[in-house]
Design an enzyme around this catalytic site. Structure first.
Site, PDB file in Angstrom:
ATOM      1  N   ASN A  10      -6.452 -33.790  34.164  1.00  0.00           N
ATOM      2  CA  ASN A  10      -5.979 -35.134  34.502  1.00  0.00           C
ATOM      3  C   ASN A  10      -4.477 -35.166  34.214  1.00  0.00           C
ATOM      4  O   ASN A  10      -4.067 -35.258  33.061  1.00  0.00           O
ATOM      5  CB  ASN A  10      -6.733 -36.166  33.651  1.00  0.00           C
ATOM      6  CG  ASN A  10      -6.269 -37.587  33.928  1.00  0.00           C
ATOM      7  OD1 ASN A  10      -5.453 -37.817  34.817  1.00  0.00           O
ATOM      8  ND2 ASN A  10      -6.792 -38.534  33.169  1.00  0.00           N
ATOM      9  N   TRP A  11      -3.707 -35.075  35.290  1.00  0.00           N
ATOM     10  CA  TRP A  11      -2.244 -35.023  35.114  1.00  0.00           C
ATOM     11  C   TRP A  11      -1.657 -36.408  34.833  1.00  0.00           C
ATOM     12  O   TRP A  11      -0.455 -36.536  34.607  1.00  0.00           O
ATOM     13  CB  TRP A  11      -1.588 -34.385  36.344  1.00  0.00           C
ATOM     14  CG  TRP A  11      -1.873 -32.906  36.489  1.00  0.00           C
ATOM     15  CD1 TRP A  11      -2.474 -32.094  35.573  1.00  0.00           C
ATOM     16  CD2 TRP A  11      -1.567 -32.074  37.622  1.00  0.00           C
ATOM     17  NE1 TRP A  11      -2.563 -30.811  36.055  1.00  0.00           N
ATOM     18  CE2 TRP A  11      -2.021 -30.758  37.317  1.00  0.00           C
ATOM     19  CE3 TRP A  11      -0.957 -32.287  38.858  1.00  0.00           C
ATOM     20  CZ2 TRP A  11      -1.879 -29.687  38.199  1.00  0.00           C
ATOM     21  CZ3 TRP A  11      -0.815 -31.220  39.755  1.00  0.00           C
ATOM     22  CH2 TRP A  11      -1.265 -29.939  39.417  1.00  0.00           C
ATOM     23  N   LYS A  12      -2.473 -37.430  34.924  1.00  0.00           N
ATOM     24  CA  LYS A  12      -2.027 -38.818  34.666  1.00  0.00           C
ATOM     25  C   LYS A  12      -0.759 -39.127  35.487  1.00  0.00           C
ATOM     26  O   LYS A  12      -0.615 -38.567  36.575  1.00  0.00           O
ATOM     27  CB  LYS A  12      -1.847 -39.037  33.159  1.00  0.00           C
ATOM     28  CG  LYS A  12      -3.127 -38.680  32.392  1.00  0.00           C
ATOM     29  CD  LYS A  12      -3.141 -39.102  30.949  1.00  0.00           C
ATOM     30  CE  LYS A  12      -4.453 -38.699  30.289  1.00  0.00           C
ATOM     31  NZ  LYS A  12      -4.559 -39.105  28.896  1.00  0.00           N
ATOM     32  N   HIS A  95     -11.338 -44.635  33.341  1.00  0.00           N
ATOM     33  CA  HIS A  95     -10.602 -43.973  32.247  1.00  0.00           C
ATOM     34  C   HIS A  95     -10.150 -45.045  31.254  1.00  0.00           C
ATOM     35  O   HIS A  95      -9.807 -46.163  31.654  1.00  0.00           O
ATOM     36  CB  HIS A  95      -9.405 -43.211  32.819  1.00  0.00           C
ATOM     37  CG  HIS A  95      -8.777 -42.297  31.815  1.00  0.00           C
ATOM     38  ND1 HIS A  95      -7.923 -42.772  30.847  1.00  0.00           N
ATOM     39  CD2 HIS A  95      -8.900 -40.969  31.608  1.00  0.00           C
ATOM     40  CE1 HIS A  95      -7.542 -41.750  30.092  1.00  0.00           C
ATOM     41  NE2 HIS A  95      -8.116 -40.649  30.530  1.00  0.00           N
ATOM     42  N   GLU A 167     -14.961 -39.635  26.403  1.00  0.00           N
ATOM     43  CA  GLU A 167     -13.619 -39.497  25.827  1.00  0.00           C
ATOM     44  C   GLU A 167     -13.443 -40.586  24.769  1.00  0.00           C
ATOM     45  O   GLU A 167     -13.098 -41.733  25.113  1.00  0.00           O
ATOM     46  CB  GLU A 167     -12.543 -39.684  26.899  1.00  0.00           C
ATOM     47  CG  GLU A 167     -12.549 -38.645  27.984  1.00  0.00           C
ATOM     48  CD  GLU A 167     -11.189 -38.543  28.668  1.00  0.00           C
ATOM     49  OE1 GLU A 167     -10.620 -37.453  28.670  1.00  0.00           O
ATOM     50  OE2 GLU A 167     -10.691 -39.552  29.188  1.00  0.00           O
ATOM     51  N   GLY A 237      -3.039 -33.963  28.249  1.00  0.00           N
ATOM     52  CA  GLY A 237      -1.753 -33.333  27.920  1.00  0.00           C
ATOM     53  C   GLY A 237      -1.701 -31.831  28.175  1.00  0.00           C
ATOM     54  O   GLY A 237      -0.754 -31.334  28.813  1.00  0.00           O
TER      55      GLY A 237
HETATM   56  P1  13P Z   1      -5.515 -35.636  26.132  1.00  0.00           P
HETATM   57  O1  13P Z   1      -6.139 -34.313  26.502  1.00  0.00           O
HETATM   58  O2  13P Z   1      -4.032 -35.659  26.312  1.00  0.00           O
HETATM   59  O3  13P Z   1      -5.978 -36.130  24.816  1.00  0.00           O
HETATM   60  O4  13P Z   1      -6.059 -36.712  27.229  1.00  0.00           O
HETATM   61  C1  13P Z   1      -7.413 -36.796  27.437  1.00  0.00           C
HETATM   62  C2  13P Z   1      -7.612 -37.618  28.642  1.00  0.00           C
HETATM   63  O5  13P Z   1      -7.354 -38.797  28.618  1.00  0.00           O
HETATM   64  C3  13P Z   1      -8.100 -36.938  29.853  1.00  0.00           C
HETATM   65  O6  13P Z   1      -8.529 -37.847  30.798  1.00  0.00           O
END
Ligand code: 13P
Length: 265
Positions: A10-12, A95, A167, A237
């Protein structure tokens, strides 16, 4: 029954089109095809189209990070699942960043799951409790509500194809990033499958894929992947770093190969 390990990046809201293209190139160089591993990339909406042209479909699949629950209409600035149909296999829905920053309600998440299925896109439904909910012992109640509402309009046929990603919000790197112990996650996975069992029966509970997400990197991935009933990981991340993300895929690769070797003995 599709039970390949699912490794999702997930590159956000990171990487412009050329940066995303460069990262894909680096991942392509490092990641090897394994019949039991599926690697999914969720870039920004803007980047989905160019990446879909560049991508080697034997190695990677694409996911949207979000979409609107209506198929079309006067919703300025939005993109629908219908528009994404030819581009993506999966869509991340619910999410915690969407639930918290964009105030997505249980009903909105439910409608997005339904829209995703209606448009032949596999929903990757994210669930998870906040730090306060965790400390106050509300984890199971929160997850119950998110599962029951998220699946409210999902048929027993469709649910088997779905993915649920657990999550815990307190474990996500940008929300505090406390490292969860795999031994603490295992009972939650059992709880999630039990919820699905209560709603759809044992076959669906077994077949639905359940992922873990929250500060997963190349050092911690294997611990989560080895949890019984864990079908993969959702990575934030660390997925922006090609060494770390390809390291996570390699962990899955090694684990599966060791299992194959053991079963041959
Ligand atoms: P991190 O791996 O940066 O904690 O993020 C998790 C996330 O939100 C994946 O969707």
């Amino acid at each position: 029954m599709n039970k390949r390990k699912l490794i999702v990046a997930n590159w956000k809201m990171n990487l412009n089109t050329s940066q995303a293209s460069m990262l894909l190139h680096r991942l392509h160089e490092r990641i090897r095809i394994h019949r039991d591993i599926e690697v999914v990339l969720a870039p920004s909406m803007l980047t989905l189209q160019p990446l879909s042209v560049q991508i080697d479909r034997r190695k990677f699949r694409l996911a949207a990070q979000n979409a609107h629950h209506k198929d079309e209409g006067a919703y300025t600035g939005e993109v629908s699942f219908t528009m994404l149909q030819d581009l993506v296999h999966y869509a991340i829905i619910g999410h915690s960043e969407r639930r918290i920053y964009f105030e997505e309600s249980l009903e909105t998440v439910r409608d997005k799951v339904a829209a995703s299925i209606r448009n032949d896109i596999t929903p990757l439904l994210c669930i998870g409790e906040t730090d306060i909910e965790h400390r106050e012992g509300q984890t199971r109640q929160v997850l119950h509500d998110q599962i029951v509402s998220g699946l409210a309009d999902v048929s027993s046929t469709d649910v088997k194809e779905m993915v649920i990603a657990y999550e815990p919000v307190w474990a996500i790197s940008t929300f505090g990033g406390k490292l969860a112990k795999p031994s603490d996650i295992k009972p939650i996975f059992d709880f999630i499958r039990n919820q699905v069992k209560d709603l759809y029966g044992p076959k669906a509970a077994k077949e639905i894929r359940v992922l873990y997400g929250g500060s997963v990197d190349d050092q911690t991935a294997r611990g989560y992947l080895e949890i019984e009933g864990c079908d993969g990981v959702l990575v934030g991340g660390a997925s922006l770093n090609y060494v770390k993300f390809s390291g996570i895929v390699s962990s899955a690769y090694r684990m599966l190969n060791e299992k194959d070797d053991q079963s041959e003995k």
